[in-house]
Design a protein around this motif. Structure first.
Motif, PDB file in Angstrom:
ATOM      1  N   SER A   5       0.659  -1.276  -0.068  1.00 40.98           N
ATOM      2  CA  SER A   5       0.004  -0.023   0.119  1.00 40.98           C
ATOM      3  C   SER A   5       0.941   1.241  -0.092  1.00 40.98           C
ATOM      4  O   SER A   5       1.890   1.181   0.550  1.00 40.98           O
ATOM      5  CB  SER A   5      -0.928   0.049   1.327  1.00 40.98           C
ATOM      6  N   TYR A   6       0.367   2.415  -0.607  1.00 40.41           N
ATOM      7  CA  TYR A   6       0.925   3.668  -0.622  1.00 40.41           C
ATOM      8  C   TYR A   6      -0.297   4.594  -0.188  1.00 40.41           C
ATOM      9  O   TYR A   6      -1.240   4.817  -0.789  1.00 40.41           O
ATOM     10  CB  TYR A   6       1.479   4.187  -1.830  1.00 40.41           C
ATOM     11  N   ASP A   7      -0.039   5.032   1.235  1.00 42.75           N
ATOM     12  CA  ASP A   7      -1.086   5.909   1.708  1.00 42.75           C
ATOM     13  C   ASP A   7      -0.798   7.455   1.316  1.00 42.75           C
ATOM     14  O   ASP A   7       0.414   7.634   1.970  1.00 42.75           O
ATOM     15  CB  ASP A   7      -1.214   6.060   3.351  1.00 42.75           C
ATOM     16  N   ILE A   8      -1.460   7.912   0.401  1.00 46.45           N
ATOM     17  CA  ILE A   8      -1.270   9.148   0.005  1.00 46.45           C
ATOM     18  C   ILE A   8      -0.996  10.445   0.877  1.00 46.45           C
ATOM     19  O   ILE A   8      -0.103  11.157   0.929  1.00 46.45           O
ATOM     20  CB  ILE A   8      -2.225   9.709  -1.373  1.00 46.45           C
ATOM     21  N   ASN A  35      -1.205   8.057   7.269  1.00 45.91           N
ATOM     22  CA  ASN A  35      -0.891   6.736   7.491  1.00 45.91           C
ATOM     23  C   ASN A  35      -2.037   5.921   8.067  1.00 45.91           C
ATOM     24  O   ASN A  35      -2.286   5.810   9.260  1.00 45.91           O
ATOM     25  CB  ASN A  35       0.467   6.641   8.625  1.00 45.91           C
ATOM     26  N   VAL A  36      -2.883   5.100   7.263  1.00 52.42           N
ATOM     27  CA  VAL A  36      -4.078   4.767   7.477  1.00 52.42           C
ATOM     28  C   VAL A  36      -4.082   3.197   7.293  1.00 52.42           C
ATOM     29  O   VAL A  36      -5.177   2.500   7.221  1.00 52.42           O
ATOM     30  CB  VAL A  36      -5.091   5.572   6.748  1.00 52.42           C
ATOM     31  N   SER A  82     -10.652   4.170  11.694  1.00 49.74           N
ATOM     32  CA  SER A  82     -10.394   4.928  12.958  1.00 49.74           C
ATOM     33  C   SER A  82      -8.947   5.652  13.092  1.00 49.74           C
ATOM     34  O   SER A  82      -8.903   6.584  13.780  1.00 49.74           O
ATOM     35  CB  SER A  82     -10.075   3.910  14.116  1.00 49.74           C
ATOM     36  N   ALA A  83      -8.098   5.600  12.035  1.00 49.19           N
ATOM     37  CA  ALA A  83      -6.725   6.151  11.928  1.00 49.19           C
ATOM     38  C   ALA A  83      -6.878   7.281  11.039  1.00 49.19           C
ATOM     39  O   ALA A  83      -6.068   8.209  11.018  1.00 49.19           O
ATOM     40  CB  ALA A  83      -5.863   5.294  11.145  1.00 49.19           C
ATOM     41  N   ILE A  84      -7.971   7.581  10.456  1.00 47.90           N
ATOM     42  CA  ILE A  84      -8.322   9.024   9.589  1.00 47.90           C
ATOM     43  C   ILE A  84      -8.460  10.153  10.649  1.00 47.90           C
ATOM     44  O   ILE A  84      -9.204  10.186  11.583  1.00 47.90           O
ATOM     45  CB  ILE A  84      -9.441   8.720   8.777  1.00 47.90           C
ATOM     46  N   ASN A  85      -7.344  11.060  10.627  1.00 53.90           N
ATOM     47  CA  ASN A  85      -7.495  12.364  11.504  1.00 53.90           C
ATOM     48  C   ASN A  85      -8.958  13.117  11.026  1.00 53.90           C
ATOM     49  O   ASN A  85      -9.270  13.240   9.766  1.00 53.90           O
ATOM     50  CB  ASN A  85      -6.337  13.068  11.261  1.00 53.90           C
ATOM     51  N   THR A 109       2.768  13.243   4.876  1.00 52.29           N
ATOM     52  CA  THR A 109       2.062  12.628   3.694  1.00 52.29           C
ATOM     53  C   THR A 109       3.161  11.392   3.239  1.00 52.29           C
ATOM     54  O   THR A 109       4.425  11.528   3.398  1.00 52.29           O
ATOM     55  CB  THR A 109       1.653  13.418   2.458  1.00 52.29           C
ATOM     56  N   GLY A 110       2.254  10.428   2.588  1.00 53.95           N
ATOM     57  CA  GLY A 110       3.185   9.318   1.798  1.00 53.95           C
ATOM     58  C   GLY A 110       3.846   8.458   2.676  1.00 53.95           C
ATOM     59  O   GLY A 110       4.738   8.374   3.182  1.00 53.95           O
TER      60      GLY A 110
END
Length: 373
Positions: free
Chosen positions: A48-51, A54-55, A65-68, A78-79
């Motif tokens: 995965s690459y979280d744009i 970090n989710v 639940s990790a989405i701020n 980011t990244g």
């Protein structure tokens, strides 16, 4: 002829929808003393690459639940890249000469061997651990994300149970999945479930209900309430190439069965009474078979719970910072270059809102390669 094509298309799409869950397409089968036995599984890489946040968690699934939310997402680095192979699994299934079926399966999520299935069945009676009877994959859209979209039909996981199936109807007594804010949940009875799942022509459908008790007992104080849940799910083949599928769910006192809501089933108010939490969810998607082992899938899913009374009554056990809704949209491309090999890429955009109105979003890219045996 067209009816046969539609049936074949819907079966094929259903198989793709659980491609990452079943893993038996390339099973190694043999006969030993009249026992029909197969050893199956797969090795899988997820990356995965979280744009923008970090989710991603194990198997590189999106952790809502990790989405701020609110101001917390303003200065988020980011990244983020990650990869693992813990979704890989192995299982054995055997049928005795008398027709008794045994199945044991595990994977490596969490870093160690994890029991997924362990059951026996005979003449419609199943005992052991397997998919909850309050689950259906009929309305699921194929995703590379192991945990898939919010709002799918039912619990979407495995529990210990005693089940009886006759024709399209299954009833079961299961280990309940309770949670209680402001107290420690006490299981006083099994969760009772009933599911009807069948097909007619190009349509496959499923519907289920669940009832459970949620409560607590400290020795000096106790209370309980009944919770219930229901879902419907369906899939229809519009042509040999295109399928549409979807799900709808409602719960009251059974939020653990509202898939990916992350909410408590009930709470203890200031008077010590157990109050249930209600919620609803759903998903919709489409699959496009491009031929030559290639497919495109798009989908949307969401869940929402009502926390207004809980925030006011739960004496701080539930606050305005608790998640009230999550949703996601996704699109993927999957390719089977040869038998028993699948590769794919997926984009997902997830959103989270908490009870006080703060919200946030995150997006992620995923890659998967799976080798079945």
């Amino acid at each position: 002829m067209q009816s046969n094509k539609l049936r074949m298309a819907i079966r094929a799409t259903a198989a793709v929808a659980v491609f990452g869950m079943a893993g038996q397409a390339g099973a190694v089968s043999f006969d030993a003393g009249g026992w029909d036995t197969s050893v199956y599984g797969y090795a899988r890489l997820n990356a995965s690459y979280d744009i923008d946040e970090n989710v991603s968690t194990s198997t590189r699934s999106m952790d809502y639940s990790a989405i701020n939310v609110g101001s917390a997402e303003d200065n988020e680095p980011t990244g983020y890249f990650g990869a693992d192979a813990v979704q890989s699994r192995i299982g054995i299934k055997t049928t005795s000469p008398e027709g008794v079926v045994f199945n044991v399966e595990g994977d490596f999520r969490g870093g160690n061997l994890r029991l997924r299935h362990a059951y026996g069945s005979y003449n419609g009676v199943l005992a052991g651990q397997t998919w909850s009877n309050y689950t259906s994959f009929v309305g699921s859209t194929s995703t590379l994300d192991f945990d898939s979209l919010p709002g799918l039909a039912g619990y979407q996981s495995r529990v210990a149970q005693l089940r009886y199936t006759t024709g399209p109807l299954s009833i079961a007594a299961e280990q309940p999945q309770n949670s209680l804010a402001g107290g420690t949940a006490k299981d006083s009875m099994p969760a009772l479930t009933a599911r009807l799942e069948d097909k007619a022509g190009g349509l496959s459908y499923s519907a289920a209900v669940l009832a459970q008790q949620v409560g607590y007992d400290t020795g000096t104080a106790d209370d309980s309430a009944f919770g219930y849940a229901a879902f419907v799910a369906g899939k229809i083949a519009l042509s040999d190439m295109i399928t549409l599928q979807g799900t709808l769910s409602y719960t009251d006192g059974a939020s653990n069965y509202l898939y990916r809501s992350g909410a408590e089933s009930a709470y203890v108010d200031g008077n010590g009474d157990v109050k249930t939490i209600s919620g609803y969810g759903g998903s919709i998607g489409a699959g496009f078979n491009l031929g030559s082992g290639r497919s495109i899938n798009i989908g949307y899913g969401m869940v929402e719970v009502d926390l207004d009374d809980a925030v006011a009554d739960s004496v701080g056990a539930i606050t305005g910072a608790d998640t009230e809704s999550v949703s996601a949209v996704m699109a993927n491309y999957q390719w089977t270059p040869v038998k028993n090999v699948m590769m794919g890429v997926e984009y997902k955009y997830g959103m989270r809102e908490v009870q006080n109105g703060d919200d946030g979003d995150a997006s992620s890219l995923a890659f998967a390669a799976q080798y079945n045996f």
